[in-house]
Design a protein around this motif. Structure first.
Motif, PDB file in Angstrom:
ATOM      1  N   TYR A 237      22.355 -75.417 -67.514  1.00  0.00           N
ATOM      2  CA  TYR A 237      22.338 -76.763 -66.924  1.00  0.00           C
ATOM      3  C   TYR A 237      21.539 -76.765 -65.616  1.00  0.00           C
ATOM      4  N   SER A 238      21.741 -75.730 -64.821  1.00  0.00           N
ATOM      5  CA  SER A 238      21.015 -75.630 -63.539  1.00  0.00           C
ATOM      6  C   SER A 238      19.507 -75.564 -63.781  1.00  0.00           C
ATOM      7  N   ILE A 239      19.113 -74.822 -64.804  1.00  0.00           N
ATOM      8  CA  ILE A 239      17.694 -74.714 -65.154  1.00  0.00           C
ATOM      9  C   ILE A 239      17.136 -76.082 -65.542  1.00  0.00           C
ATOM     10  N   LEU A 240      17.872 -76.827 -66.349  1.00  0.00           N
ATOM     11  CA  LEU A 240      17.392 -78.151 -66.766  1.00  0.00           C
ATOM     12  C   LEU A 240      17.291 -79.107 -65.580  1.00  0.00           C
ATOM     13  N   ILE A 241      18.222 -79.030 -64.644  1.00  0.00           N
ATOM     14  CA  ILE A 241      18.140 -79.854 -63.427  1.00  0.00           C
ATOM     15  C   ILE A 241      16.906 -79.457 -62.623  1.00  0.00           C
ATOM     16  N   LEU A 242      16.660 -78.156 -62.514  1.00  0.00           N
ATOM     17  CA  LEU A 242      15.461 -77.684 -61.806  1.00  0.00           C
ATOM     18  C   LEU A 242      14.189 -78.207 -62.477  1.00  0.00           C
ATOM     19  N   LEU A 243      14.159 -78.213 -63.816  1.00  0.00           N
ATOM     20  CA  LEU A 243      12.971 -78.697 -64.529  1.00  0.00           C
ATOM     21  C   LEU A 243      12.746 -80.184 -64.292  1.00  0.00           C
ATOM     22  N   VAL A 244      13.827 -80.964 -64.260  1.00  0.00           N
ATOM     23  CA  VAL A 244      13.685 -82.397 -63.971  1.00  0.00           C
ATOM     24  C   VAL A 244      13.099 -82.581 -62.572  1.00  0.00           C
ATOM     25  N   PHE A 245      13.630 -81.808 -61.607  1.00  0.00           N
ATOM     26  CA  PHE A 245      13.066 -81.869 -60.254  1.00  0.00           C
ATOM     27  C   PHE A 245      11.579 -81.534 -60.278  1.00  0.00           C
ATOM     28  N   ARG A 246      11.193 -80.447 -60.986  1.00  0.00           N
ATOM     29  CA  ARG A 246       9.791 -80.002 -60.978  1.00  0.00           C
ATOM     30  C   ARG A 246       8.873 -81.038 -61.599  1.00  0.00           C
ATOM     31  N   LEU A 247       9.345 -81.699 -62.652  1.00  0.00           N
ATOM     32  CA  LEU A 247       8.530 -82.749 -63.271  1.00  0.00           C
ATOM     33  C   LEU A 247       8.331 -83.913 -62.301  1.00  0.00           C
ATOM     34  N   LEU A 248       9.380 -84.290 -61.603  1.00  0.00           N
ATOM     35  CA  LEU A 248       9.253 -85.366 -60.606  1.00  0.00           C
ATOM     36  C   LEU A 248       8.358 -84.934 -59.451  1.00  0.00           C
ATOM     37  N   TRP A 249       8.576 -83.707 -58.948  1.00  0.00           N
ATOM     38  CA  TRP A 249       7.788 -83.216 -57.811  1.00  0.00           C
ATOM     39  C   TRP A 249       6.330 -83.000 -58.214  1.00  0.00           C
ATOM     40  N   GLY A 250       6.097 -82.778 -59.487  1.00  0.00           N
ATOM     41  CA  GLY A 250       4.732 -82.639 -59.979  1.00  0.00           C
ATOM     42  C   GLY A 250       3.971 -83.954 -59.960  1.00  0.00           C
ATOM     43  N   VAL A 251       4.691 -85.056 -59.791  1.00  0.00           N
ATOM     44  CA  VAL A 251       4.069 -86.386 -59.712  1.00  0.00           C
ATOM     45  C   VAL A 251       4.038 -86.896 -58.271  1.00  0.00           C
ATOM     46  N   ILE A 252       5.140 -86.705 -57.530  1.00  0.00           N
ATOM     47  CA  ILE A 252       5.239 -87.299 -56.186  1.00  0.00           C
ATOM     48  C   ILE A 252       5.226 -86.278 -55.061  1.00  0.00           C
ATOM     49  N   GLY A 253       5.136 -84.995 -55.386  1.00  0.00           N
ATOM     50  CA  GLY A 253       5.254 -83.945 -54.376  1.00  0.00           C
ATOM     51  C   GLY A 253       4.003 -83.738 -53.546  1.00  0.00           C
ATOM     52  N   THR A 254       3.995 -82.631 -52.833  1.00  0.00           N
ATOM     53  CA  THR A 254       2.873 -82.282 -51.963  1.00  0.00           C
ATOM     54  C   THR A 254       1.622 -81.979 -52.796  1.00  0.00           C
ATOM     55  N   HIS A 255       0.487 -81.922 -52.138  1.00  0.00           N
ATOM     56  CA  HIS A 255      -0.813 -81.781 -52.801  1.00  0.00           C
ATOM     57  C   HIS A 255      -0.836 -80.656 -53.852  1.00  0.00           C
ATOM     58  N   ASN A 256      -0.507 -79.438 -53.443  1.00  0.00           N
ATOM     59  CA  ASN A 256      -0.593 -78.302 -54.380  1.00  0.00           C
ATOM     60  C   ASN A 256       0.501 -78.296 -55.435  1.00  0.00           C
ATOM     61  N   ALA A 257       1.527 -79.126 -55.264  1.00  0.00           N
ATOM     62  CA  ALA A 257       2.605 -79.206 -56.253  1.00  0.00           C
ATOM     63  C   ALA A 257       2.299 -80.205 -57.362  1.00  0.00           C
ATOM     64  N   ARG A 258       1.397 -81.128 -57.106  1.00  0.00           N
ATOM     65  CA  ARG A 258       1.122 -82.194 -58.077  1.00  0.00           C
ATOM     66  C   ARG A 258       0.311 -81.686 -59.260  1.00  0.00           C
ATOM     67  N   PHE A 259       0.773 -82.038 -60.452  1.00  0.00           N
ATOM     68  CA  PHE A 259       0.072 -81.629 -61.671  1.00  0.00           C
ATOM     69  C   PHE A 259      -1.378 -82.117 -61.670  1.00  0.00           C
ATOM     70  N   SER A 260      -1.607 -83.308 -61.140  1.00  0.00           N
ATOM     71  CA  SER A 260      -2.957 -83.871 -61.136  1.00  0.00           C
ATOM     72  C   SER A 260      -3.933 -83.047 -60.304  1.00  0.00           C
ATOM     73  N   ASN A 261      -3.428 -82.181 -59.430  1.00  0.00           N
ATOM     74  CA  ASN A 261      -4.302 -81.372 -58.588  1.00  0.00           C
ATOM     75  C   ASN A 261      -4.538 -79.960 -59.099  1.00  0.00           C
ATOM     76  N   PHE A 262      -3.895 -79.590 -60.218  1.00  0.00           N
ATOM     77  CA  PHE A 262      -4.161 -78.237 -60.704  1.00  0.00           C
ATOM     78  C   PHE A 262      -4.257 -78.101 -62.220  1.00  0.00           C
ATOM     79  N   ILE A 263      -3.756 -79.042 -62.988  1.00  0.00           N
ATOM     80  CA  ILE A 263      -3.883 -78.912 -64.444  1.00  0.00           C
ATOM     81  C   ILE A 263      -5.311 -79.280 -64.838  1.00  0.00           C
ATOM     82  N   THR A 264      -5.927 -78.400 -65.608  1.00  0.00           N
ATOM     83  CA  THR A 264      -7.332 -78.568 -65.978  1.00  0.00           C
ATOM     84  C   THR A 264      -7.491 -78.586 -67.498  1.00  0.00           C
ATOM     85  N   ARG A 265      -8.728 -78.793 -67.916  1.00  0.00           N
ATOM     86  CA  ARG A 265      -9.042 -78.766 -69.343  1.00  0.00           C
ATOM     87  C   ARG A 265      -9.020 -77.323 -69.850  1.00  0.00           C
TER      88      ARG A 265
END
Length: 195
Positions: free
Chosen positions: A48-76
């Motif tokens: 359960y703790s892992i799933l809560i962490l994953l929800v946080f990471r998905l949210l932080w990957g959208v609204i977090g700091t520059h290097n945490a955002r998926f849009s700044n590091f996921i590539t083709r």
């Protein structure tokens, strides 16, 4: 002209570092307590703790700091292949944040861990336990769910081994300690000076 003077650059925010090391700890705990009836409560709460962490990471990957955002590091995928080719030849580009292979690994780990966690909740529900116990997931075939859960738990371990290997290779190639960077949140880079 390059200088040998180093500057410290903040790369990973505190929340990303807490997420990373908490995920390591909870996944290890869940993996080590798998299949032991007397440890099932600890195993399920670690899941359960892992799933809560994953929800946080998905949210932080959208609204977090520059290097945490998926849009700044996921590539083709093409950029991942170029990076891996450069890694093999010793000419891979150095990145401040995640390199393309690291970004691909993050996506693979998130997907594999999410499937592991969700299938674990569904498996627990077949025994009448957990938040899915009264849902239709509790009617799924226990044997099939168990196979999925175990496969993805072991596949996650496989991905972790590749991830750690990639961290070691990248650390050696770029002469930086990536593990220390994930603890301190900082990397050191040469200061570029012009004549």
């Amino acid at each position: 002209m390059s200088s040998n003077t180093l500057q410290t650059i903040k790369v990973w925010d505190l929340l990303i570092r807490i997420f990373h090391w908490s995920l390591v700890g909870f996944f290890t705990l869940a993996y080590l307590t798998e299949g032991e009836d007397e440890w099932m409560t600890i195993h399920s709460y670690a899941g359960y703790s892992i799933l809560i962490l994953l929800v946080f990471r998905l949210l932080w990957g959208v609204i977090g700091t520059h290097n945490a955002r998926f849009s700044n590091f996921i590539t083709r995928p093409k950029e991942v292949l170029v990076y891996l080719k450069g890694l093999i030849t010793g000419k891979a580009k150095d990145y401040i944040g995640h390199n393309p292979a690291g970004a691909m690994m993050i996506v693979a780990l998130i997907a594999s861990i999410a499937i592991t966690g969700f299938s674990g909740m569904a498996l627990y529900a077949t025994d009448g336990h957990g938040p899915l116990a009264t849902s239709f997931f509790a009617t799924w075939p226990e044997g099939a769910i168990k196979e999925v859960h175990e496969f993805f738990a072991n596949f996650t371990v496989f991905l972790v081994v590749i991830h750690v290997g990639g961290v070691i290779v990248s650390s050696l190639l770029h002469k930086e300690n990536l593990v220390r960077a994930m603890v301190t949140g900082k990397k050191q880079r040469p200061v570029e000076q012009e004549d």
